[in-house]
Write a protein that holds these residues in place. Structure first.
Motif, mmCIF file in Angstrom:
data_model
loop_
_atom_site.group_PDB
_atom_site.id
_atom_site.type_symbol
_atom_site.label_atom_id
_atom_site.label_comp_id
_atom_site.label_asym_id
_atom_site.label_seq_id
_atom_site.Cartn_x
_atom_site.Cartn_y
_atom_site.Cartn_z
ATOM 1 N N TYR A 148 0.841 -1.205 0.000
ATOM 2 C CA TYR A 148 0.000 0.000 0.000
ATOM 3 C C TYR A 148 0.875 1.252 0.000
ATOM 4 C CZ TYR A 148 -3.707 3.268 1.262
ATOM 5 O OH TYR A 148 -4.590 4.312 1.264
ATOM 6 N N LEU A 149 1.896 1.272 0.866
ATOM 7 C CA LEU A 149 2.769 2.447 0.967
ATOM 8 C C LEU A 149 3.533 2.699 -0.328
ATOM 9 C CD1 LEU A 149 4.303 2.099 4.551
ATOM 10 C CD2 LEU A 149 2.584 3.741 3.801
ATOM 11 N N LEU A 150 4.055 1.630 -0.918
ATOM 12 C CA LEU A 150 4.878 1.774 -2.124
ATOM 13 C C LEU A 150 4.045 2.052 -3.366
ATOM 14 C CD1 LEU A 150 7.405 -1.158 -1.488
ATOM 15 C CD2 LEU A 150 7.786 1.296 -1.149
ATOM 16 N N GLY A 151 2.777 1.689 -3.337
ATOM 17 C CA GLY A 151 1.961 1.815 -4.544
ATOM 18 C C GLY A 151 1.084 3.038 -4.602
ATOM 19 N N HIS A 152 1.124 3.898 -3.558
ATOM 20 C CA HIS A 152 0.203 5.042 -3.549
ATOM 21 C C HIS A 152 0.906 6.394 -3.485
ATOM 22 C CE1 HIS A 152 -2.748 1.900 -2.839
ATOM 23 N NE2 HIS A 152 -3.689 2.783 -3.088
ATOM 24 N N GLY A 153 2.232 6.416 -3.605
ATOM 25 C CA GLY A 153 2.954 7.693 -3.678
ATOM 26 C C GLY A 153 2.638 8.609 -2.514
ATOM 27 N N THR A 154 2.341 9.886 -2.839
ATOM 28 C CA THR A 154 2.030 10.858 -1.777
ATOM 29 C C THR A 154 0.722 10.509 -1.075
ATOM 30 O OG1 THR A 154 0.970 12.276 -3.422
ATOM 31 C CG2 THR A 154 3.265 12.752 -2.887
ATOM 32 N N GLY A 155 -0.161 9.780 -1.771
ATOM 33 C CA GLY A 155 -1.408 9.352 -1.136
ATOM 34 C C GLY A 155 -1.151 8.462 0.066
ATOM 35 N N ALA A 156 -0.036 7.713 0.028
ATOM 36 C CA ALA A 156 0.316 6.856 1.162
ATOM 37 C C ALA A 156 0.656 7.694 2.389
ATOM 38 C CB ALA A 156 1.494 5.964 0.790
ATOM 39 N N LEU A 157 1.316 8.835 2.169
ATOM 40 C CA LEU A 157 1.628 9.723 3.296
ATOM 41 C C LEU A 157 0.351 10.269 3.923
ATOM 42 C CD1 LEU A 157 4.730 11.997 2.539
ATOM 43 C CD2 LEU A 157 4.421 10.366 4.399
ATOM 44 N N VAL A 158 -0.612 10.634 3.072
ATOM 45 C CA VAL A 158 -1.898 11.123 3.578
ATOM 46 C C VAL A 158 -2.578 10.031 4.399
ATOM 47 C CG1 VAL A 158 -4.180 11.995 2.948
ATOM 48 C CG2 VAL A 158 -2.161 12.711 1.638
#
Length: 650
Positions: free
Chosen positions: A235-245
């Motif tokens: 999930y973290l690696l596949g969602h870019g900045t969305g993962a930070l959100v």
């Protein structure tokens, strides 16, 4: 070690304000009152107080964490499982390993919390200004958390009424404000009865969390795949900045973990650990898995927490959730009171009124001024943000900041106090620092959506605390210019003695080598000297409680004079008359009815050229004027006090 100066004004040098940056870190013994309380009573009590905050996170954490994945209108099963995996691993790594396993062992004579850890770290480094500032920042962030937690918790619970019937929509905010008012109004009654009531209720709450989720988990046993860390990493690696959100929302699941450490002195390490491992963690895990199963079955679920329960159980769950959120708020408010007392004793704040609400537990206290300020802040936030979703953006920064500072000071304690090698200490703490730094970055993305709230609150508190520390030091240095060495004065009085009157005079001072201003004014205006004169200094040590052996020390310095030093821990409330009775073993007969206490009360005026800007001068003067009277702070009978006034500029 810090010394207590009697102020120029009510509270101008309360507690250790003279030199708060220096500390000896002497150890006290500390009896925390657990001996007569059964182990399981402490376990249930910790469930009610320690885990109130983290226990109400399922109300909003999973819902908010799914937000970034829903942004494109398509919610994939691996995104749902990835979100749950992030939550479960955050609970395991941050709460279980960092706090329950590691930090609970870093007690300062049985006490926990960021200021206790700061005291340990500063002692390990031989006194560090940087660690002092980090502790000040951490304390300020904790107050931000104390304002946000009641607002978001009560709002999220009452919002469940909208699911019962949409007609309640317009009543959510008024009901929330009413509950908040009621919560703060009962604080003065003390927390012992509240804790006895809330402990069993929170046990029921956690059991309800687990039971409500079981039918959904049974229908989707594949939710256990969330324990596989691959889903979190994917999930973290596949969602870019969305993962930070998403991380910013995931962090909502571990808010309240700091309470495990902060309330260590109230319950002890073992009860807190048993409560977490035996009840709280399993029930939280089941609930998050249940919400996951529900969303996998019904992807458009809007409120996965409340929709776990059948329709007939919705209203009881809303009521139970409301009680649980009040408990969460109670925990953080109590923590704010304890932190305020520590800050006062460490010289970061002026003396404030402290009321003890329990005869058997010294830790149960009530600070009226802090209570009012928290109430105003919570109500303002609830009215401004109006919903828990809007307020969620403001929540994470305060908690992540405090946790990051706690981890940093934990590294110092491992390295310097526990004598681990720097590499071993870094290996133990660095993973948490990296994780929490990522959480902090993710929360900083929400600064303009509400994340500015804790930053503004912390900034204001840092200015207040730093102003108090600077102002007291300036005041201390200015008064030194007109000081008379005590031994020199005693020698002069022996050569040319004034008229002596019967009884004992006690003069309080922060520096026992200098003649107190009240003594000089008494000689100047009354031209008399008591038969026995005590120059008394009250010191606050960097431990929660001072040991009985170090509590009081007396040194005669002439036929009519003695120096006495009293030591109190930063968790203790100084009581001068009671402590003076301990001197009977040393031959000092203390009779309160034949003793007068002389205090110096200075009126402060801003100076055109001082060490602080004019606006900071005004803040310091306002703080000094609103500080609690020294008579009350040191628990001296008002009928035995003589105050001598002078004027000074800062």
């Amino acid at each position: 070690m810090t010394q207590t100066a009697i102020p120029s004004v009510p509270g101008a040098q309360s507690g250790p304000a003279a030199h708060p940056e220096t500390g000896s870190g002497e150890h006290g013994s500390g009896n925390h009152g657990h001996g007569k309380t059964s182990f399981w009573t402490l376990v249930v009590g910790s469930v009610g107080v320690v885990y109130g905050d983290i226990g109400t996170s399922p109300l909003y954490a999973f819902r908010e964490a799914l937000g970034p994945a829903r942004a494109d209108g398509i919610l994939l099963p691996e995104e749902v499982l990835g979100t749950t995996s992030l939550i479960l691993w955050a609970l395991l790594l941050i709460v279980t390993i960092k706090y329950v396993v590691i930090l609970l062992r870093m007690d300062n004579n049985g006490e926990g919390g960021i200021l206790s850890l700061m005291a340990l770290a500063r002692k390990a480094l031989g006194g560090s200004r940087i660690v002092f500032m980090l502790g000040l920042l951490g304390a300020s962030l904790f107050y931000g958390d104390a304002v946000i937690t009641p607002a978001i918790s009560v709002l999220s619970a009452v919002e469940g009424l909208k699911l019962v019937t949409p007609a309640f929509d317009h009543y959510v905010l008024p009901i929330t404000v009413a509950i908040i008012f009621a919560l703060f109004m009962v604080q003065s009654r003390g927390t012992s009865k509240v804790a006895a009531f809330f402990g069993p209720i929170m046990v029921v709450w956690f059991l309800a969390l687990g039971l409500a989720a079981l039918p959904h988990i049974i229908s989707r046993p594949d939710v256990f795949q969330a324990f596989n860390p691959w889903y979190a990493l994917h999930y973290l690696l596949g969602h870019g900045t969305g993962a930070l959100v998403a991380l910013g929302a995931v962090f909502l699941a571990v808010t309240g973990a700091e309470a495990l450490f902060a309330d260590l002195g109230h319950f002890g390490r073992r009860p807190i650990q048993v409560a977490w491992l035996g009840l709280v963690a399993p029930c939280l895990t089941l609930n998050y898995l249940g919400q996951t199963a529900l969303v996998l079955n019904v992807p458009d679920t809007t409120d996965p927490f409340y929709q776990l329960v059948p329709e007939w159980g919705l209203l009881p769950m809303v009521i139970l959730a409301t009680i649980a959120t009040v408990t969460a708020s109670q925990a953080v408010i109590t923590g704010a009171f304890s932190l305020s007392r520590q800050a006062i004793q460490l010289g970061l704040l002026p003396r404030l009124e402290i009321r003890h609400t329990s005869e058997s537990h010294s830790g149960q206290i009530f600070l009226p001024q802090v209570n009012i300020l928290l109430l105003i802040g919570v109500v303002v936030l609830a009215i401004l943000f109006r919903s828990s979703s809007a307020l969620a953006s403001a929540y994470g920064i305060a908690v992540t900041g405090t946790m990051l500072l706690t981890a940093s000071m934990g590294f110092i304690v491992l390295w310097k106090s526990w004598k681990w090698s720097p590499i071993a200490a870094a290996a133990a703490i660095m993973p948490f620092i990296v994780i929490e730094f990522l959480f902090l970055l993710s929360n900083l993305l929400k600064v303009f959506e509400g994340g500015y709230v804790p930053l503004v609150l912390a900034g204001m508190l840092i200015i207040v605390m730093w102003t108090w520390v600077r102002g007291v030091n300036i005041l201390f240095n200015k008064t030194r210019k007109t000081d008379v060495p005590l031994l020199e004065l005693v020698g002069m009085l022996e050569k040319s003695p004034p008229h002596h009157v019967r009884g004992t005079a006690v003069f309080l001072t922060s520096d026992p080598s200098i003649a107190p201003a009240a003594l000089l004014h008494n000689l100047k205006h009354n031209k008399v000297l008591h038969e026995k004169n005590v120059i008394l200094t009250v010191e606050t040590v960097d431990t929660p409680r001072s040991s009985d052996a170090d509590r009081i020390r007396m040194e005669p310095i002439g036929p009519h004079f003695s120096k006495i030093v009293m030591k109190f821990g930063y968790m203790e409330q100084p009581n001068i008359p009671r402590t003076l009775t301990l001197l009977k073993k040393q031959g000092f007969k203390f009779d309160i009815m034949a003793t007068s206490f002389f205090l110096s009360r200075r009126s402060i005026r801003p100076a055109a050229h001082s060490g602080m800007p004019l606006w900071q001068d005004r803040i310091f003067i306002t703080l000094a004027k609103n500080a609690n009277d020294a008579t009350d702070f040191f628990q001296i009978p008002t009928g035995r006090v003589v105050e001598v006034g002078t004027q000074v500029t800062v």
